[in-house]
Scaffold this active site. Structure first.
Site, PDB file in Angstrom:
ATOM      1  CG  ASP A  23      -1.741  -0.784   1.352  1.00 48.24           C
ATOM      2  OD1 ASP A  23      -2.690  -1.017   1.568  1.00 48.24           O
ATOM      3  OD2 ASP A  23      -2.484  -1.674   0.401  1.00 48.24           O
ATOM      4  CG  PHE A  24       2.558   2.728   3.008  1.00 50.13           C
ATOM      5  CD1 PHE A  24       2.277   1.274   4.046  1.00 50.13           C
ATOM      6  CD2 PHE A  24       2.422   3.505   3.295  1.00 50.13           C
ATOM      7  CE1 PHE A  24       1.967   1.948   4.786  1.00 50.13           C
ATOM      8  CE2 PHE A  24       1.408   4.161   3.904  1.00 50.13           C
ATOM      9  CZ  PHE A  24       1.249   3.336   5.071  1.00 50.13           C
TER      10      PHE A  24
END
Lengths: 418, 414
Positions: free
Chosen positions: A178-179
Site C-alpha cells: 500500500d505504500f
C-alpha cells in the site's frame, strides 16, 4: 475558502477521491499537499477503514480520533455522500463533472455498479482521468478476490525472500504494497496530465498493486524464469559482504516491556577497509591481524564466530551510540529504530521529516511528510479533515447547490452524518 | 471504443541518469513513460553490473540480472567525471537534459554539483538520492540496504521469531522506494515547470523513504505510548499480526478475524474445514460479537490449531483456489516460481520477453505497471551494453568528431 495554493503545481486541479484505507489516500495526499483540491467522499454508514483503525487518541476509537487516518489524509476536504442511497448517483455525478481526476480503490466492478464507471463519467466529462487502484487489477480470474495490504506482500513474493535460511519465510507485519504503489500512481497521474495537455485525451488507468510490487523482485523472477533457480533466504547476511548483520544491544529500561530487550544495531562492511575500521572502533586490533577474518572469503567462512565477536561489543552499548561511533569511523551502521526512535531520530528531526500540525481532535502531532526537499517548492501540509467537515463548502460553494437542495439531500439520507 | 495506441506521454524529454544501484529504478520508470534516458557509467562500468539476483556477485564478465532488470530502455554511455574532459562532457549533457537523477555516496568525490548545473540549465529538474539526505548530523553517513531498513524504522517490525533478531526484507526495498519517490517528486516538479519554466533541485533521503513505508509505528508511540513491534499490535483495533502458516507444499498467509463486519470472514473457511473434521464448536461462535481484547485465548488456540492442521493437509494452490471460490481471505506465500505460474498475471498478459543482446538469451521481465487504453508503461528495450551509445550520444547529439572521440577514449575520459 482561500487555498493559498496558487503557486503550487496542482493548483486548480480538482480531484474526486473515493479511495479508502491506504493506497488511494496516500496517492491523493500528495496531490493535495501540492495544491490540488482533493474532495474525499465518505459515508457515515461505512467510514473509511482507516478511521476505524488505531492508533486512537487515548486508545478511544472515534471517527475523528484515528492517527492513521489523519496521517494519510493530510490537506484534503471531506464530504459525506451515502453512495448506497438510490438518489446518490445524481450528486455523485455532479461531483464527477466538477473533477479533473477521479481516484478509487474499491473492489473491481463496484464503481460500475454504482453507475460511476469510467465510461459513464467520461461521457459527461471527456478528458477525464480516472485511476482505479486494486490488489490484482480490474480483470482476470482473481480480480474480485478480497484482501488487504499484508496479504499482497505474501502474494507478491516479498515474504518468500525474507527470513532466516533455516526458518520459515516472513517479513514485516505491515502493509508494504500500500505504500509502494502511490509513487507509481503519482507518476501515472502526472504523465496522464501531460498526455492530456498534448492531445486533449483523458484515460482510465487500471493499476494492480501486485503488478507494481513485482518490479521490486525483478532479478529473482528473471533468475527463476531463466534457469528455475530460486536462491535461499539469507536472513540478515549478504552474499557479497561480511560482517553484515543485526547485533543485540543493551536493553533500554525506559521502554515498555515487550520492546525493552529489542535493542539492535545493524552493521555492514562492504570492504576490508571498513572491516579494519570496525576492529579499531571495537578496540580489537588483534582481529585485524587474524587470518580468519582477513578477506571477505575468510570472514564468510568464519561468519558465526565473527558475529559472536561483534555482539560482545554491541551488547554493551545502546543502538544510537554504537551507530554514531561506527559511522564516524566510516563503517555503515544504524540502530534498528522502533516507532519511538524514529520520532526522536536526530537526522529525521534535522530534516523536518515530520510535519508538526495541530489537528482539532488529536492535538499537535507529528505527521509523515515527503522524503524530499525541493529547492524552490514547498508543499502545503494541512491537517486531515474531520468527517464531512466540508459538506457546506463543497456542495454549496463548489457545486452551487442551494441551502434547500442540501437540506433535501440530508433529509433523503443522501448526505449522511450518522 | 477501440483503444488507439498513443505515443508515450513523456516522449521528447531527456533524462541524465547518474545513479548507482540505489537509484536505477528511477530512470527505468521514466524510460517506460517515454523519456530518452542516458545512463552514464565510468569507463570500467557501473559496479552494479556485477550484481545478480539476491545480491549474489556474478561470475566472470557477465552482466548480472540486477542491471538487466533496472536499466531497460536506457541509452548507455561512459565517461570519467574525475577528469576535466569527462566533466566537460557531462556538463554538455546537463545543458541538454530535462531531468537528472543521481545517487552518490556522501564523502566520495562525486560528480554532483547541483548549483553549478542549475546555473548551466535553469530548467533542469535534478534529483539527488543520498542515504540520509543532504544536511543534518548524518549527512555523511553511509548506508546499504540493511542499514537503510534499520534507520527508517522498517527492520524493527520484520521477522516472526521474537527470540531472533529482526530480519531484513530480502529485496532492495529502501533503494527502490527512494527511486520511485524520486520519480514522483521529479514529476511533481515537472508539473510546476510546465507553468513556470523553473527547474528544481530535489534532495531525497533514503532513510525518509523508508520511514514513509511505516503503517503507523510512530503514531502508536505518540498517541498511545505503545511500541509497535513484531508482536500482535494492541493499537490496531480489529486488525492483528498476520500469520504465515505451513501447508503441504509451502506456506500460506491467513489470519482469523473478530469484530463487526470482519468475524463473518471466518465462516467460509470453517465450512470447508467442517467437510473434513469436526469444527462445530468453532462454527457456533459469534465471531462478530468478539473483539481483539475479549476473544478468549483458548478459543484462539483451538481455532489456530485446527486451521494449522487443516492447512498441512492441502497445497498452496488448493487452499488459494478454494479461498477464491468460497470467498474467504487466504493467500499463498508465493515463491518466484509461483508468481511466474500465476494465471492471474497470465490472463493480464503481464510478462514481457526481452532478448539480452550479450548472451542472446530471452529474459522474462515484469511488464506494464498499469494498464491504459492510451499507452502501456513498460520496458522499451534491453539494458544497454557498456558504452553502447557513446557514438550516438557524443557524436550524434553533442557533435563531437571522430578524432575527439578517439582522444577521449585514449585518455580514459570515456
Amino acid at each position: 475558502m482561500p487555498s493559498g495554493n496558487e503557486s503550487l503545481p496542482f493548483a486548480g486541479l480538482n480531484v474526486l477521491d473515493f479511495s479508502w484505507a491506504v493506497v488511494g489516500p496516500v496517492t491523493t495526499k500528495y496531490l493535495a499537499m501540492y495544491g490540488a483540491r482533493v474532495v474525499k467522499v465518505e459515508t457515515a454508514r461505512r467510514p473509511d477503514a482507516s478511521r476505524m483503525t488505531g492508533p486512537y487518541l487515548d486508545a478511544k476509537p472515534g471517527k475523528n480520533a484515528s492517527g492513521m487516518f489523519a496521517n494519510h489524509n493530510l490537506s484534503k476536504l471531506s464530504v459525506s455522500l451515502n453512495l448506497g442511497s438510490p438518489k446518490a448517483r445524481n450528486l455523485a455525478g455532479k461531483l464527477a463533472a466538477w473533477a479533473d481526476i477521479v481516484v478509487e480503490n474499491f473492489s473491481p466492478g463496484v464503481m460500475d455498479r454504482m453507475g460511476l464507471g469510467y465510461r459513464e463519467l467520461a461521457r459527461a466529462k471527456p478528458g477525464l482521468i480516472m485511476l482505479s487502484l486494486s490488489m490484482q487489477g480490474q480483470t482476470g480470474p482473481r480480480a474480485g478476490h478480497p484482501g488487504l495490504g499484508h496479504f499482497l506482500q505474501s502474494l507478491a513474493g516479498l515474504d518468500d525472500v525474507t527470513g532466516f535460511a533455516e526458518g520459515p519465510p516472513g517479513g514485516p507485519n505491515q502493509v508494504l504494497p500500500d505504500f509502494i504503489s502511490p509513487w507509481f500512481a503519482i507518476a501515472a497521474l502526472v504523465s496522464a496530465l501531460e498526455h492530456r495537455r498534448r492531445t486533449g485525451r483523458g484515460q482510465y488507468i487500471d493499476m494492480s498493486q501486485y503488478e507494481v510490487t513485482l518490479h521490486l523482485l525483478a532479478p529473482a523472477l528473471m533468475r527463476c524464469a531463466l534457469d528455475g533457480r530460486v536462491l535461499e533466504r539469507q536472513g540478515n547476511r549478504s552474499r557479497s559482504a561480511a560482517p553484515h548483520g543485526v547485533y543485540r544491544c543493551r536493553a533500554e529500561p525506559d521502554l515498555p516491556d515487550l520492546a525493552r530487550d529489542q535493542r539492535w544495531v545493524a552493521i555492514a562492511c562492504f570492504s576490508d577497509r571498513q572491516w579494519l575500521s570496525l576492529t579499531r572502533v571495537m578496540q580489537r586490533q588483534d582481529l585485524a591481524q587474524d587470518a580468519r577474518f582477513a578477506t571477505l572469503l575468510a570472514r564468510k567462512r568464519n561468519e558465526d564466530e565473527l558475529d559472536r565477536l561483534i555482539s560482545a561489543w554491541t551488547r554493551k552499548r545502546a543502538p544510537r551510540e554504537a551507530m554514531e561511533l561506527l559511522q564516524e569511523a566510516g563503517v555503515p551502521s544504524a540502530g534498528v529504530s522502533n516507532g519511538k526512535d524514529v520520532l526522536e531520530d536526530p537526522q529525521l528531526l534535522a530534516r523536518g521529516h515530520f510535519a508538526e500540525l495541530t489537528h482539532p481532535v488529536l492535538g499537535r502531532r507529528p505527521f509523515d511528510g515527503p522524503a524530499w526537499h525541493m529547492s524552490g517548492l514547498a508543499p502545503s501540509i494541512r491537517p486531515a479533515p474531520l468527517f464531512a467537515e466540508h459538506n457546506e463548502h463543497v456542495y454549496r460553494d463548489l457545486l452551487g447547490l442551494s441551502e434547500n437542495d442540501i437540506a433535501d439531500l440530508v433529509a433523503e439520507g443522501v448526505i449522511d452524518f450518522v | 471504443m477501440t483503444p488507439q495506441p498513443q505515443p508515450l506521454p513523456l516522449t521528447g524529454y531527456r533524462v541524465l541518469d547518474l545513479t548507482t544501484e540505489s537509484g536505477h529504478l528511477a530512470g527505468k520508470l521514466l524510460a517506460d513513460l517515454g523519456c530518452q534516458v542516458i545512463k552514464v557509467e565510468p569507463p570500467s562500468g557501473d559496479p552494479a553490473r556485477r550484481k545478480d539476483a539476491a545480491g549474489t556477485p556474478t561470475r566472470g564478465a557477465r552482466t548480472g540480472l540486477f542491471w538487466l532488470a533496472y536499466n531497460t530502455g536506457k541509452l548507455g554511455v561512459t565517461l570519467d567525471a574525475r577528469t576535466a574532459a569527462g566533466r566537460r562532457l557531462l556538463e554538455r549533457l546537463v545543458e541538454r537534459a530535462d531531468f537528472l537523477i543521481e545517487s552518490s555516496i556522501p564523502g566520495e568525490p562525486a560528480a554532483f554539483d547541483g548549483s553549478r548545473w542549475a546555473g548551466l540549465n535553469p530548467r533542469l529538474i535534478a534529483a539527488s538520492i543520498t542515504p540520509f539526505g543532504r544536511g543534518g548530523p548524518y549527512r555523511d553517513y553511509r548506508d546499504g540496504e540493511l542499514i537503510a531498513q534499520a534507520a527508517g524504522g522498517l527492520l524493527f517490525l520484520s521477522g516472526a521469531d521474537e527470540s531472533r533478531p529482526p530480519v531484513r526484507l530480502g529485496v532492495e526495498m529502501a533503494w527502490h522506494m527512494a527511486a520511485a519517490q524520486a520519480v514522483a517528486a521529479m514529476l511533481i516538479a515537472h508539473q510546476q515547470r510546465s507553468a513556470t519554466g523553473q527547474g528544481q533541485q530535489i534532495d531525497l533521503s533514503v532513510q525518509e523513504s523508508v520511514t514513509n513505508l511505516l503503517f503507523k509505528a510512530p503514531l502508536a508511540w505518540e498517541l498511545n505510548g505503545v511500541v509497535d513491534g513484531r508482536w500482535p499490535s494492541p493499537s490496531a483495533g480489529g486488525a492483528r499480526r498476520t500469520g504465515i502458516w505451513p501447508c503441504e507444499d509451502g506456506y500460506v498467509s491467513w489470519v482469523w478475524w473478530v469484530a463487526r463486519g470482519w468475524g463473518r470472514k471466518n465462516v467460509p473457511l470453517l465450512q470447508w474445514m467442517a467437510e473434513e473434521s469436526d469444527v462445530d464448536d468453532l462454527l457456533a461462535v459469534d465471531w462478530e460479537a468478539l473483539s481483539i481484547t475479549t476473544v478468549p485465548k483458548d478459543l484462539v488456540r483451538r481455532f489456530e490449531s485446527a486451521a494449522g492442521e487443516f492447512f498441512l493437509r492441502h497445497t498452496k494452490a488448493e487452499l488459494y483456489e478454494q479461498a477464491v471460490q468460497r470467498r474467504f481471505i487466504l493467500y499463498p506465500v508465493n515463491s518466484p516460481r509461483d508468481v511466474l505460474a500465476d494465471s492471474q498475471l497470465e490472463a493480464r498478459d503481464y510478462w514481457q520477453s526481452i532478448v539480452d543482446p550479450d548472451s542472446g538469451t530471452l529474459l522474462t521481465h515484469p511488464g506494464a505497471w498499469f494498464k491504459s487504453a492510451e499507452y502501456l508503461p513498460r520496458a522499451r528495450g534491453p539494458a544497454p551494453r557498456l558504452g553502447e551509445h557513446n557514438r550516438y550520444v557524443f557524436q550524434g547529439m553533442l557533435g563531437l568528431s571522430n578524432r575527439e572521440l578517439v582522444t577521449l577514449k585514449a585518455t580514459g575520459a570515456m
